[in-house]
Structure formats: structure tokens, C-alpha cells
Design a protein around this motif. Structure first.
Motif, PDB file in Angstrom:
ATOM      1  N   GLU A 203     -14.559 -19.051 -45.094  1.00 32.24           N
ATOM      2  CA  GLU A 203     -14.506 -17.914 -45.928  1.00 32.24           C
ATOM      3  C   GLU A 203     -16.206 -17.486 -45.756  1.00 32.24           C
ATOM      4  O   GLU A 203     -17.139 -18.257 -45.958  1.00 32.24           O
ATOM      5  CB  GLU A 203     -14.084 -18.199 -47.239  1.00 32.24           C
ATOM      6  N   GLY A 204     -16.087 -16.187 -45.792  1.00 33.89           N
ATOM      7  CA  GLY A 204     -17.545 -15.425 -45.978  1.00 33.89           C
ATOM      8  C   GLY A 204     -17.731 -14.124 -45.456  1.00 33.89           C
ATOM      9  O   GLY A 204     -16.669 -13.568 -44.945  1.00 33.89           O
ATOM     10  N   VAL A 205     -19.044 -13.465 -45.667  1.00 35.53           N
ATOM     11  CA  VAL A 205     -18.869 -12.181 -45.048  1.00 35.53           C
ATOM     12  C   VAL A 205     -19.849 -12.309 -43.902  1.00 35.53           C
ATOM     13  O   VAL A 205     -20.880 -12.850 -43.917  1.00 35.53           O
ATOM     14  CB  VAL A 205     -20.046 -11.280 -46.259  1.00 35.53           C
ATOM     15  N   TYR A 206     -19.251 -11.777 -42.615  1.00 30.72           N
ATOM     16  CA  TYR A 206     -20.019 -11.800 -41.482  1.00 30.72           C
ATOM     17  C   TYR A 206     -20.414 -10.886 -40.984  1.00 30.72           C
ATOM     18  O   TYR A 206     -19.557  -9.624 -40.807  1.00 30.72           O
ATOM     19  CB  TYR A 206     -19.017 -12.718 -40.483  1.00 30.72           C
ATOM     20  N   TRP A 207     -21.762 -10.452 -40.567  1.00 32.28           N
ATOM     21  CA  TRP A 207     -22.396  -9.189 -40.242  1.00 32.28           C
ATOM     22  C   TRP A 207     -22.186  -8.628 -38.886  1.00 32.28           C
ATOM     23  O   TRP A 207     -22.018  -9.812 -38.041  1.00 32.28           O
ATOM     24  CB  TRP A 207     -23.979  -9.226 -40.410  1.00 32.28           C
ATOM     25  N   GLY A 208     -21.717  -7.585 -38.679  1.00 30.10           N
ATOM     26  CA  GLY A 208     -21.424  -6.848 -37.416  1.00 30.10           C
ATOM     27  C   GLY A 208     -22.312  -5.706 -36.894  1.00 30.10           C
ATOM     28  O   GLY A 208     -22.999  -5.116 -37.916  1.00 30.10           O
ATOM     29  N   GLN A 209     -22.380  -5.430 -35.797  1.00 29.74           N
ATOM     30  CA  GLN A 209     -23.400  -4.475 -35.241  1.00 29.74           C
ATOM     31  C   GLN A 209     -22.698  -3.639 -33.913  1.00 29.74           C
ATOM     32  O   GLN A 209     -22.152  -4.348 -33.274  1.00 29.74           O
ATOM     33  CB  GLN A 209     -24.754  -4.933 -34.954  1.00 29.74           C
ATOM     34  N   CYS A 210     -22.838  -2.478 -33.793  1.00 29.09           N
ATOM     35  CA  CYS A 210     -22.615  -1.662 -32.680  1.00 29.09           C
ATOM     36  C   CYS A 210     -23.833  -1.869 -31.470  1.00 29.09           C
ATOM     37  O   CYS A 210     -24.944  -1.910 -32.078  1.00 29.09           O
ATOM     38  CB  CYS A 210     -22.520  -0.319 -32.854  1.00 29.09           C
ATOM     39  N   THR A 211     -23.314  -2.451 -30.518  1.00 34.43           N
ATOM     40  CA  THR A 211     -24.352  -2.826 -29.326  1.00 34.43           C
ATOM     41  C   THR A 211     -24.482  -2.009 -28.204  1.00 34.43           C
ATOM     42  O   THR A 211     -24.993  -2.402 -27.183  1.00 34.43           O
ATOM     43  CB  THR A 211     -24.345  -4.349 -29.024  1.00 34.43           C
ATOM     44  N   GLU A 212     -23.736  -0.815 -28.361  1.00 34.82           N
ATOM     45  CA  GLU A 212     -23.853   0.107 -27.268  1.00 34.82           C
ATOM     46  C   GLU A 212     -24.478   1.532 -27.614  1.00 34.82           C
ATOM     47  O   GLU A 212     -24.044   1.996 -28.631  1.00 34.82           O
ATOM     48  CB  GLU A 212     -22.205   0.747 -26.844  1.00 34.82           C
ATOM     49  N   LEU A 213     -25.625   1.739 -27.079  1.00 35.87           N
ATOM     50  CA  LEU A 213     -26.295   3.074 -27.375  1.00 35.87           C
ATOM     51  C   LEU A 213     -25.487   4.108 -27.370  1.00 35.87           C
ATOM     52  O   LEU A 213     -25.044   4.670 -26.503  1.00 35.87           O
ATOM     53  CB  LEU A 213     -27.495   3.102 -26.335  1.00 35.87           C
ATOM     54  N   CYS A 214     -25.447   4.730 -28.669  1.00 35.99           N
ATOM     55  CA  CYS A 214     -24.265   5.643 -29.030  1.00 35.99           C
ATOM     56  C   CYS A 214     -24.839   7.120 -29.760  1.00 35.99           C
ATOM     57  O   CYS A 214     -24.005   7.862 -30.212  1.00 35.99           O
ATOM     58  CB  CYS A 214     -23.286   5.204 -29.807  1.00 35.99           C
ATOM     59  N   GLY A 215     -26.293   7.221 -29.873  1.00 40.19           N
ATOM     60  CA  GLY A 215     -26.675   8.112 -30.487  1.00 40.19           C
ATOM     61  C   GLY A 215     -27.916   7.837 -31.298  1.00 40.19           C
ATOM     62  O   GLY A 215     -28.593   6.624 -31.261  1.00 40.19           O
ATOM     63  N   GLU A 216     -28.319   8.899 -32.114  1.00 40.67           N
ATOM     64  CA  GLU A 216     -29.684   8.689 -32.785  1.00 40.67           C
ATOM     65  C   GLU A 216     -29.645   7.431 -33.825  1.00 40.67           C
ATOM     66  O   GLU A 216     -30.479   6.723 -33.870  1.00 40.67           O
ATOM     67  CB  GLU A 216     -30.127   9.893 -33.594  1.00 40.67           C
ATOM     68  N   SER A 217     -28.643   7.015 -34.488  1.00 35.88           N
ATOM     69  CA  SER A 217     -28.373   6.147 -35.503  1.00 35.88           C
ATOM     70  C   SER A 217     -27.676   4.879 -35.073  1.00 35.88           C
ATOM     71  O   SER A 217     -27.086   4.317 -35.851  1.00 35.88           O
ATOM     72  CB  SER A 217     -27.674   6.787 -36.672  1.00 35.88           C
ATOM     73  N   HIS A 218     -27.743   4.658 -33.639  1.00 40.53           N
ATOM     74  CA  HIS A 218     -26.976   3.469 -33.229  1.00 40.53           C
ATOM     75  C   HIS A 218     -27.328   2.351 -33.853  1.00 40.53           C
ATOM     76  O   HIS A 218     -26.488   1.454 -34.264  1.00 40.53           O
ATOM     77  CB  HIS A 218     -27.315   3.415 -31.673  1.00 40.53           C
ATOM     78  N   SER A 219     -28.624   2.231 -34.122  1.00 38.12           N
ATOM     79  CA  SER A 219     -29.241   0.713 -34.777  1.00 38.12           C
ATOM     80  C   SER A 219     -28.640   0.677 -36.212  1.00 38.12           C
ATOM     81  O   SER A 219     -28.997  -0.537 -36.748  1.00 38.12           O
ATOM     82  CB  SER A 219     -30.735   0.661 -34.707  1.00 38.12           C
ATOM     83  N   LEU A 220     -28.280   1.851 -36.967  1.00 35.25           N
ATOM     84  CA  LEU A 220     -27.772   1.692 -38.082  1.00 35.25           C
ATOM     85  C   LEU A 220     -26.274   1.732 -38.254  1.00 35.25           C
ATOM     86  O   LEU A 220     -25.570   1.920 -39.332  1.00 35.25           O
ATOM     87  CB  LEU A 220     -28.298   2.963 -38.828  1.00 35.25           C
ATOM     88  N   MET A 221     -25.482   1.380 -37.177  1.00 39.05           N
ATOM     89  CA  MET A 221     -24.007   1.380 -37.197  1.00 39.05           C
ATOM     90  C   MET A 221     -23.546  -0.151 -37.382  1.00 39.05           C
ATOM     91  O   MET A 221     -22.982  -0.673 -36.605  1.00 39.05           O
ATOM     92  CB  MET A 221     -23.607   1.712 -35.843  1.00 39.05           C
ATOM     93  N   ASP A 222     -23.725  -0.503 -38.779  1.00 42.13           N
ATOM     94  CA  ASP A 222     -23.575  -1.835 -39.082  1.00 42.13           C
ATOM     95  C   ASP A 222     -22.119  -1.876 -39.639  1.00 42.13           C
ATOM     96  O   ASP A 222     -21.549  -0.940 -40.107  1.00 42.13           O
ATOM     97  CB  ASP A 222     -24.584  -2.416 -40.178  1.00 42.13           C
ATOM     98  N   PHE A 223     -21.371  -3.087 -39.885  1.00 41.43           N
ATOM     99  CA  PHE A 223     -20.210  -3.255 -40.545  1.00 41.43           C
ATOM    100  C   PHE A 223     -20.173  -4.682 -40.933  1.00 41.43           C
ATOM    101  O   PHE A 223     -20.964  -5.618 -40.663  1.00 41.43           O
ATOM    102  CB  PHE A 223     -18.927  -3.105 -39.584  1.00 41.43           C
ATOM    103  N   ARG A 224     -19.254  -5.114 -41.929  1.00 37.35           N
ATOM    104  CA  ARG A 224     -18.987  -6.677 -42.293  1.00 37.35           C
ATOM    105  C   ARG A 224     -17.656  -7.141 -41.916  1.00 37.35           C
ATOM    106  O   ARG A 224     -16.761  -6.180 -42.123  1.00 37.35           O
ATOM    107  CB  ARG A 224     -19.222  -6.635 -43.753  1.00 37.35           C
ATOM    108  N   VAL A 225     -17.457  -8.237 -41.482  1.00 41.39           N
ATOM    109  CA  VAL A 225     -16.166  -8.896 -41.686  1.00 41.39           C
ATOM    110  C   VAL A 225     -16.077  -9.893 -42.724  1.00 41.39           C
ATOM    111  O   VAL A 225     -16.794 -10.779 -42.605  1.00 41.39           O
ATOM    112  CB  VAL A 225     -15.915  -9.556 -40.172  1.00 41.39           C
TER     113      VAL A 225
END
Length: 356
Positions: A203-225
Motif C-alpha cells: 500500500e502507498g502513494v506512488y509518484w508518476g510522470q509523463c516522459t514524452e515531451l508533449c508541450g511547455e508544461s511537460h515536466s509538470l504533468m505529474d500523477f499519483r498511483v
């Protein structure tokens, strides 16, 4: 000599700086602390690769050192050229066969892992969870079609069970990556959907990230599992299915915010089941770990995001200055009341990757 030393210093400083910066990432985004089936397979392949590379490095350096010492030009020798050796079939066979063996040692488990991770034989079995994942600029939508649940940014899964993800994009190519429990998979626009699986051990919160350059805020496209026990997962589904999107807010400001939200925001967002338009589904907004995927969950940050999202995530689709700051404050009061489940990130370890 000075030129050679200068190049050596530059190379040394570059190497030291590379090692230093390699430790500046987010600790939760690490593939070196596997907590899931997919990440464990990939970690084992990395260990095999490193072992092979170290073996080759040690052998090559041993041969290099031996040759350097054994055949060096000794004092008093002029124009010294060691005896040349050519056409030794035994040596040629050795340095041809050994690389082939090493490649096979790496290739066999790699191919096995590839087929294992691509296996969808249990996807249609009764009781197996399938989640629809849609990448957007710059956020993630998660739909649970068998349970009539829609949410965004926080993906809930049961621990110890294989969960399948049907993945696509609404705009450009994105890449879904949650390194602690799985590898990565592209989400493509159009009808070219991809499928991958997740299986978390803890159990836990696992961090995720977009890793395909997709625009200006690509590096800010986070999510959590968010991986919870099977019992908590069933409770979370029940809570989400019983959400009343027309339920009245609890305070006067929040009630005004609800009216403003319905008049100004419902064209892009949704409460309850169903994918929203250009914006995320906000059903369980108050349960989320982050605002816009990157901001700490506070009213001040939410108001700033509503008023001027372009400053926080450049290139996103949310219009700026749609409402005044006072109106945004009331909308924030309403959104922060959207707490529809006791099963949330606060009920599990937020950083399961951290070890003492």
C-alpha cells in the motif's frame, strides 16, 4: 602537457557534476526501489546488465594493464616494437564466442520479461480491474468503465492484484511512467491504443510522470498511483459510485462557489461519473494529493490556479481570468468540500519508496 591536463580537469569536473546532478531528482521517481511486479522485472534486468558490463570492464582492464606492463618500452630500448601476433584462431574464437554468450545471457531474460509484461491472457477474466487512461495536456484522466467511475490525477488500484490499463491520448503523444511499480507506456492519439498492467506489492502513494515531451508544461504533468488494500478499494469504489453531483454545498460561500462552478466551469469539468471536456473530472477533488498535479493542496494555491493557470502550467487549456479572485475564492471553498471518501492518500504511506 598543460593542454592534456586541462582536458583531464574538464572531463573530471564534468563527471563530478553529472554525479552530483543525478542526485537532484525526485526521490519517489526511482526505478531502483521496486515495489511492484513490473518494476521488479525491470530492476532484475538492470542488475543483469550491470553484472555483464562490470565483467567485461574488469576483463578488458586486466588485459589492458597486463599489456601495458608486459610490453612497455624499457629503459635503454629504442624504437621498441613488441612481437606482433596475427591469425591465432583460438583467440579469435574466444573474443567472438564470449560476446555472443554474454548477449544471450542478457537477451533470454529480456525477451521473457517482454512477453510476460505484454501478457493480456487474464484481462477479460471475471473480477479483473481494467482502467481507461487518457493523457491530456497536461493532466491524466482515469475511467473505470465497469464501475462507472471517473476521476483524474490520482489513480486508485488494489494491492496484490494485476490491473490492466487501456491507454490513449486526446491530443499529442504522452508517456505514462510510474517507476516504482511498473515501466512506461506511450499514449497515442487516434485509435492506436496501448495496454499495460500494474501490480503493486505494498500500500502507498506512488509518484508518476509523463516522459514524452508533449508541450511547455511537460515536466509538470505529474500523477499519483494510490495502492490500497482490496477491502479499501471496494469501499472507495462504493463511495465514488454514491456521489451525488447535485448535492448542495455546506457553507454559504461554498454554495455561491457551487453556483459559480456550474455556470463557469461545468463546460470543461465534471462532478460524478463521466469524462469531462477539456478539464479533469473533479469528483473527489478534496481527496487529491496535489492541485493541478504539482501544487500543495491549500486554498491559496487553488485560488491562484483558478485565476491564472498560465503562470503555473504554461500552455494548458484552462482559460485565465475567467472569474475574479473573490469568485475564485468561493469556487475554491466548494471544491475543497468535495471529499467523498474516507479512503484517500492520507490513509496510506505517502512515500513507500523511502526506506530506513
Amino acid at each position: 602537457m598543460r593542454g592534456w591536463m586541462g582536458k583531464f580537469r574538464s572531463l573530471f569536473l564534468f563527471g563530478a557534476l553529472t554525479l552530483l546532478l543525478s542526485g537532484c531528482g525526485v526521490d519517489n521517481l526511482s526505478a531502483l526501489k521496486p515495489k511492484g511486479y513490473g518494476s521488479e522485472l525491470l530492476f532484475d534486468l538492470m542488475l543483469i546488465s550491470i553484472a555483464i558490463m562490470l565483467f567485461v570492464f574488469v576483463i578488458v582492464m586486466a588485459i589492458y594493464t597486463f599489456v601495458l606492463i608486459r610490453y612497455r618500452q624499457k629503459k635503454g630500448q629504442e624504437d621498441f616494437i613488441p612481437k606482433q601476433t596475427e591469425g591465432v584462431k583460438a583467440l579469435e574464437i574466444i573474443w567472438t564466442v564470449i560476446p555472443i554468450i554474454l548477449l544471450l545471457v542478457l537477451a533470454v531474460p529480456t525477451v521473457q520479461a517482454t512477453f510476460d509484461l505484454a501478457d493480456e491472457s487474464t484481462k477479460d477474466d471475471e473480477g479483473v480491474t481494467t482502467i481507461e487512461v487518457t493523457g491530456n495536456q497536461f493532466w491524466w484522466h482515469f475511467g473505470y468503465p465497469n464501475d462507472e467511475i471517473s476521476t483524474s490525477q490520482d489513480l486508485y488500484i488494489p494491492v496484490g492484484e494485476k490491473v490492466y490499463l487501456d491507454m490513449k491520448s486526446s491530443d499529442v503523444i504522452h508517456s505514462f511512467w510510474v517507476p516504482s511499480i511498473a515501466g512506461k507506456m506511450d499514449t497515442n492519439p487516434g485509435d492506436n491504443n496501448n495496454t499495460m498492467s500494474l501490480e503493486a506489492y505494498e500500500e502507498g502513494v506512488y509518484w508518476g510522470q509523463c516522459t514524452e515531451l508533449c508541450g511547455e508544461s511537460h515536466s509538470l504533468m505529474d500523477f499519483r498511483v494510490i495502492a490500497v488494500s482490496p477491502e479499501d478499494y471496494e469501499q472507495w469504489k462504493e463511495d465514488m459510485q454514491n456521489v451525488d453531483p447535485e448535492a448542495e454545498a455546506q457553507t454559504a460561500d461554498a454554495q455561491e462557489g457551487q453556483d459559480l462552478f456550474e455556470n463557469s466551469c461545468m463546460g470543461c469539468h465534471a462532478i460524478g461519473d463521466g469524462a469531462a471536456g477539456q478539464g479533469p473530472n473533479l469528483t473527489n477533488f478534496a481527496n487529491r494529493t496535489k492541485i493541478a498535479g504539482i501544487l500543495e493542496p491549500s486554498k491559496e494555491n487553488l485560488v491562484n490556479w483558478i485565476v491564472n493557470p498560465e503562470e503555473i502550467k504554461p500552455g494548458n487549456q484552462m482559460p485565465a481570468n475567467l472569474v475574479s479572485e473573490e469568485e475564485a475564492s468561493k469556487i475554491a471553498d466548494y471544491l475543497l468540500e468535495l471529499d467523498h471518501s474516507d479512503i484517500g492518500p492520507e490513509s496510506v504511506d505517502e512515500q513507500p519508496q523511502e526506506e530506513d
